[in-house]
Motif scaffolding. Sequence first.
Motif, PDB file in Angstrom:
ATOM      1  N   TYR A  60       5.827   1.556  23.169  1.00 40.07           N
ATOM      2  CA  TYR A  60       4.546   1.842  23.817  1.00 40.07           C
ATOM      3  C   TYR A  60       3.731   2.818  22.977  1.00 40.07           C
ATOM      4  O   TYR A  60       4.264   3.771  22.406  1.00 40.07           O
ATOM      5  CB  TYR A  60       4.761   2.444  25.206  1.00 40.07           C
ATOM      6  CG  TYR A  60       5.032   1.427  26.292  1.00 40.07           C
ATOM      7  CD1 TYR A  60       4.224   1.345  27.425  1.00 40.07           C
ATOM      8  CD2 TYR A  60       6.099   0.542  26.201  1.00 40.07           C
ATOM      9  CE1 TYR A  60       4.474   0.429  28.431  1.00 40.07           C
ATOM     10  CE2 TYR A  60       6.364  -0.383  27.195  1.00 40.07           C
ATOM     11  CZ  TYR A  60       5.553  -0.443  28.312  1.00 40.07           C
ATOM     12  OH  TYR A  60       5.803  -1.362  29.310  1.00 40.07           O
ATOM     13  N   TYR A 231      12.592  -4.923  33.490  1.00 44.32           N
ATOM     14  CA  TYR A 231      11.256  -5.399  33.856  1.00 44.32           C
ATOM     15  C   TYR A 231      10.706  -4.613  35.046  1.00 44.32           C
ATOM     16  O   TYR A 231       9.572  -4.105  35.008  1.00 44.32           O
ATOM     17  CB  TYR A 231      11.329  -6.888  34.182  1.00 44.32           C
ATOM     18  CG  TYR A 231      10.120  -7.461  34.879  1.00 44.32           C
ATOM     19  CD1 TYR A 231       8.933  -7.699  34.198  1.00 44.32           C
ATOM     20  CD2 TYR A 231      10.175  -7.776  36.242  1.00 44.32           C
ATOM     21  CE1 TYR A 231       7.827  -8.230  34.847  1.00 44.32           C
ATOM     22  CE2 TYR A 231       9.081  -8.309  36.897  1.00 44.32           C
ATOM     23  CZ  TYR A 231       7.901  -8.538  36.200  1.00 44.32           C
ATOM     24  OH  TYR A 231       6.806  -9.056  36.846  1.00 44.32           O
ATOM     25  N   LEU A 234       9.880  -1.032  34.099  1.00 45.58           N
ATOM     26  CA  LEU A 234       8.643  -0.920  33.310  1.00 45.58           C
ATOM     27  C   LEU A 234       7.411  -1.055  34.209  1.00 45.58           C
ATOM     28  O   LEU A 234       6.407  -0.358  34.002  1.00 45.58           O
ATOM     29  CB  LEU A 234       8.623  -1.967  32.198  1.00 45.58           C
ATOM     30  CG  LEU A 234       9.627  -1.736  31.061  1.00 45.58           C
ATOM     31  CD1 LEU A 234       9.608  -2.913  30.091  1.00 45.58           C
ATOM     32  CD2 LEU A 234       9.331  -0.437  30.310  1.00 45.58           C
ATOM     33  N   LEU A 235       7.472  -1.942  35.202  1.00 42.87           N
ATOM     34  CA  LEU A 235       6.365  -2.027  36.167  1.00 42.87           C
ATOM     35  C   LEU A 235       6.146  -0.677  36.851  1.00 42.87           C
ATOM     36  O   LEU A 235       5.000  -0.217  37.003  1.00 42.87           O
ATOM     37  CB  LEU A 235       6.652  -3.101  37.214  1.00 42.87           C
ATOM     38  CG  LEU A 235       6.518  -4.565  36.784  1.00 42.87           C
ATOM     39  CD1 LEU A 235       7.029  -5.475  37.890  1.00 42.87           C
ATOM     40  CD2 LEU A 235       5.062  -4.908  36.457  1.00 42.87           C
ATOM     41  N   GLU A 238       4.769   2.081  34.353  1.00 38.93           N
ATOM     42  CA  GLU A 238       3.353   1.896  34.041  1.00 38.93           C
ATOM     43  C   GLU A 238       2.454   2.363  35.181  1.00 38.93           C
ATOM     44  O   GLU A 238       1.405   2.976  34.953  1.00 38.93           O
ATOM     45  CB  GLU A 238       3.087   0.430  33.688  1.00 38.93           C
ATOM     46  CG  GLU A 238       3.719   0.009  32.368  1.00 38.93           C
ATOM     47  CD  GLU A 238       3.299  -1.380  31.912  1.00 38.93           C
ATOM     48  OE1 GLU A 238       2.505  -2.032  32.642  1.00 38.93           O
ATOM     49  OE2 GLU A 238       3.745  -1.809  30.827  1.00 38.93           O
ATOM     50  N   ARG A 250       1.037  -1.882  24.772  1.00 35.91           N
ATOM     51  CA  ARG A 250       2.385  -2.319  24.376  1.00 35.91           C
ATOM     52  C   ARG A 250       2.248  -3.639  23.614  1.00 35.91           C
ATOM     53  O   ARG A 250       1.311  -4.413  23.853  1.00 35.91           O
ATOM     54  CB  ARG A 250       3.298  -2.480  25.579  1.00 35.91           C
ATOM     55  CG  ARG A 250       2.719  -3.290  26.695  1.00 35.91           C
ATOM     56  CD  ARG A 250       3.696  -3.512  27.832  1.00 35.91           C
ATOM     57  NE  ARG A 250       3.025  -3.617  29.116  1.00 35.91           N
ATOM     58  CZ  ARG A 250       2.295  -4.635  29.529  1.00 35.91           C
ATOM     59  NH1 ARG A 250       2.119  -5.687  28.734  1.00 35.91           N
ATOM     60  NH2 ARG A 250       1.728  -4.630  30.723  1.00 35.91           N
ATOM     61  N   GLU A 253       3.812  -9.030  26.238  1.00 33.54           N
ATOM     62  CA  GLU A 253       3.455  -9.279  27.629  1.00 33.54           C
ATOM     63  C   GLU A 253       4.585  -8.767  28.517  1.00 33.54           C
ATOM     64  O   GLU A 253       5.762  -8.854  28.162  1.00 33.54           O
ATOM     65  CB  GLU A 253       3.229 -10.775  27.865  1.00 33.54           C
ATOM     66  CG  GLU A 253       2.038 -11.354  27.130  1.00 33.54           C
ATOM     67  CD  GLU A 253       0.719 -10.758  27.588  1.00 33.54           C
ATOM     68  OE1 GLU A 253       0.574 -10.521  28.810  1.00 33.54           O
ATOM     69  OE2 GLU A 253      -0.157 -10.531  26.734  1.00 33.54           O
ATOM     70  N   LEU A 254       4.219  -8.249  29.663  1.00 32.08           N
ATOM     71  CA  LEU A 254       5.252  -7.721  30.558  1.00 32.08           C
ATOM     72  C   LEU A 254       5.780  -8.847  31.438  1.00 32.08           C
ATOM     73  O   LEU A 254       5.324  -9.088  32.558  1.00 32.08           O
ATOM     74  CB  LEU A 254       4.715  -6.562  31.393  1.00 32.08           C
ATOM     75  CG  LEU A 254       5.764  -5.789  32.218  1.00 32.08           C
ATOM     76  CD1 LEU A 254       7.009  -5.498  31.398  1.00 32.08           C
ATOM     77  CD2 LEU A 254       5.174  -4.516  32.771  1.00 32.08           C
ATOM     78  N   ASP A 255       6.761  -9.557  30.881  1.00 33.24           N
ATOM     79  CA  ASP A 255       7.501 -10.577  31.615  1.00 33.24           C
ATOM     80  C   ASP A 255       8.953 -10.482  31.178  1.00 33.24           C
ATOM     81  O   ASP A 255       9.285  -9.836  30.188  1.00 33.24           O
ATOM     82  CB  ASP A 255       6.923 -11.975  31.385  1.00 33.24           C
ATOM     83  CG  ASP A 255       6.845 -12.333  29.909  1.00 33.24           C
ATOM     84  OD1 ASP A 255       7.888 -12.326  29.218  1.00 33.24           O
ATOM     85  OD2 ASP A 255       5.735 -12.641  29.419  1.00 33.24           O
ATOM     86  N   SER A 258       9.893 -11.556  27.526  1.00 35.64           N
ATOM     87  CA  SER A 258       9.445 -10.606  26.508  1.00 35.64           C
ATOM     88  C   SER A 258      10.257  -9.310  26.557  1.00 35.64           C
ATOM     89  O   SER A 258      10.528  -8.707  25.523  1.00 35.64           O
ATOM     90  CB  SER A 258       7.957 -10.299  26.696  1.00 35.64           C
ATOM     91  OG  SER A 258       7.174 -11.467  26.558  1.00 35.64           O
ATOM     92  N   VAL A 259      10.629  -8.904  27.761  1.00 38.35           N
ATOM     93  CA  VAL A 259      11.461  -7.701  27.892  1.00 38.35           C
ATOM     94  C   VAL A 259      12.819  -7.924  27.241  1.00 38.35           C
ATOM     95  O   VAL A 259      13.349  -7.045  26.543  1.00 38.35           O
ATOM     96  CB  VAL A 259      11.620  -7.310  29.374  1.00 38.35           C
ATOM     97  CG1 VAL A 259      12.695  -6.250  29.551  1.00 38.35           C
ATOM     98  CG2 VAL A 259      10.284  -6.806  29.925  1.00 38.35           C
TER      99      VAL A 259
END
Length: 431
Positions: A60, A231, A234-235, A238, A250, A253-255, A258-259
């Motif tokens: 990040y 995941y 991280l949600l 953020e 970052r 993509e935050l899925d 990807s994580v």
Amino acid sequence: MKVVFKFFVIFFGVLAFSQNLDYALIKKGVQDDNTMLLIGGIQGDEPGGFLAASIVATDYNITKGSLWVVPNLNFPSIIQRSRGTKGDMNRKFAKIDKDDPDYRAVISIKKLITDPRVSLILNLHDGSGFYSGKYISNDINPSRWGSTCIVDQKILHGSSYPNLEDIATRVKDHINSKILDAHHTYHVKNTRTAEGDVEMLKSLTYYAVTQNKSAFANEASKNLNAEERTYYHLLAIEEYMRVAGIEFTRPFELDVKSVKKAIEKEIHLSFFNNMFVLNLIDTRSALTYIPLKIGVELEYVSTNPLLAVIKEGNGYKVQYGNRFVTKLIPQYFQYGKKIDMIKVIVDGKEEILQSGTKISVENFFNIEKQNGIRVNVIGYSSGKIDESDENIYRKNMITRYSTDKAGKIYRVELYETNSNKFVGMFLVEFV
């Protein structure tokens, strides 16, 4: 850059560790008096928390505000995949004896918590099952901790962010808007610690509350795999950063997919100031004849705060969090002066390398002869003592000597001809 204190203060993404497995502190953004402190790994058997904190520390970019990250607070327990090798560290904040092995870590993290610049604290956990206000099943009931945003009390008057329960509700709603399955639905759990929760009275977050610091915990469910837990963490991270006015970018993509890639990305490991390096990805379970410096304590740096190199038997175990990476079997050498410039022909074009570089090769490479230096390409059998001035193709390589299981990455080592002192190396990756 390696700075040795009771813990490590690390800037610009360069991470350094010692054999004693002290925790890391990574400061990101522009430092101010509204700093969010993010903590992972207080309990070593909860990988979602320490993996999420590590990703924030390494991937990040903080574009506004101040974030401090401690991704591996109880590093020995992380390595041992244990809740606490010396007992549960999260039950040592009300009182801890000076002879407790966790004493130094607990006292130093307390100093960070009480630092005047810190205004919001988030502690990451993986909890059992899925919390529910009513009993549904053995895995879904009021005694479970998974999928919760935790506060110790509803309001903390005089703190920077006093409405603890309202903030946790905001975070809960954000997570639920991105939920993977309705089964994972998050709830706010107010432990009402001060009213007599004997165990929580000993915890890190309640200690922070007693210091008038706005403190929260996030619990992902242990019923989920590591990337799903990460995941959800991280949600939460953020949204807490948004609460604190921290802005960020970052590179993914935050899925969940990807994580997972972020968790498994390549890690650069350097010994003795890039005299010897490894790029760890899909690494073989053992790497032999590693040219380490004779007669001195091992020195290494890594691009990931969860990486540790630990003496074990006749070699060194490389560990990424609670995951075993490889075993290094050393061959000890005297070190000479590190090579500053290595001329290599890569697919017909000349490149100038420094020791510790990794190059990509499509067809062949050729190391230019240097006076007084011999080249040893690990996995290439030429029958010669010096393997410079040779066009070397992937088909020439013996794959069992690659550093990776796919047989793509190989070591090229350089030694002084007369003294046999090790003077540098680089990696070749066939693509």
